[in-house]
Design a protein around this motif. Structure first.
Motif, PDB file in Angstrom:
ATOM      1  N   HIS A   1      -1.182  -0.539  -8.292  1.00  0.00           N
ATOM      2  CA  HIS A   1       0.065   0.053  -7.825  1.00  0.00           C
ATOM      3  C   HIS A   1       0.851   0.679  -8.972  1.00  0.00           C
ATOM      4  O   HIS A   1       1.494   1.716  -8.801  1.00  0.00           O
ATOM      5  N   HIS A   2       0.805   0.062 -10.152  1.00  0.00           N
ATOM      6  CA  HIS A   2       1.520   0.620 -11.298  1.00  0.00           C
ATOM      7  C   HIS A   2       0.805   1.856 -11.849  1.00  0.00           C
ATOM      8  O   HIS A   2       1.445   2.844 -12.195  1.00  0.00           O
TER       9      HIS A   2
ATOM     10  N   ARG B   1      -1.165   3.868 -10.205  1.00  0.00           N
ATOM     11  CA  ARG B   1      -1.083   4.945  -9.221  1.00  0.00           C
ATOM     12  C   ARG B   1       0.205   5.745  -9.371  1.00  0.00           C
ATOM     13  O   ARG B   1       0.227   6.957  -9.146  1.00  0.00           O
ATOM     14  N   ASP B   2       1.285   5.102  -9.763  1.00  0.00           N
ATOM     15  CA  ASP B   2       2.576   5.773  -9.860  1.00  0.00           C
ATOM     16  C   ASP B   2       2.817   6.422 -11.218  1.00  0.00           C
ATOM     17  O   ASP B   2       3.819   7.107 -11.393  1.00  0.00           O
TER      18      ASP B   2
END
Length: 66
Positions: A29-30, A32-33
């Motif tokens: 998630h980190h 990806r951003d």
């Protein structure tokens, strides 16, 4: 789920009472951003620059140099 160590005491209480569940965030998630890295410059085979000023013939002729 995130480990119990990085929760505040009141968050641990809510988890124990099953009233709240912490968000499930992984490294994916980190990543990806994050901003995508800049790609390297385009080169020819094995990193050699392509010389497109002269074009070779598909079929060599008798007058051509090697």
């Amino acid at each position: 789920m995130s480990s119990q160590q990085d929760l505040a005491w009141w968050q641990k209480l809510l988890v124990a009472l099953k009233l709240w569940r912490p968000t499930y965030i992984t490294k994916h998630h980190h990543v990806r951003d994050e901003v995508a890295p800049t790609p390297p410059p385009v080169t020819g085979a094995y990193g050699n620059r392509v010389d497109s000023t002269t074009r070779r013939r598909l079929v060599p002729q008798s007058g051509d140099r090697a």
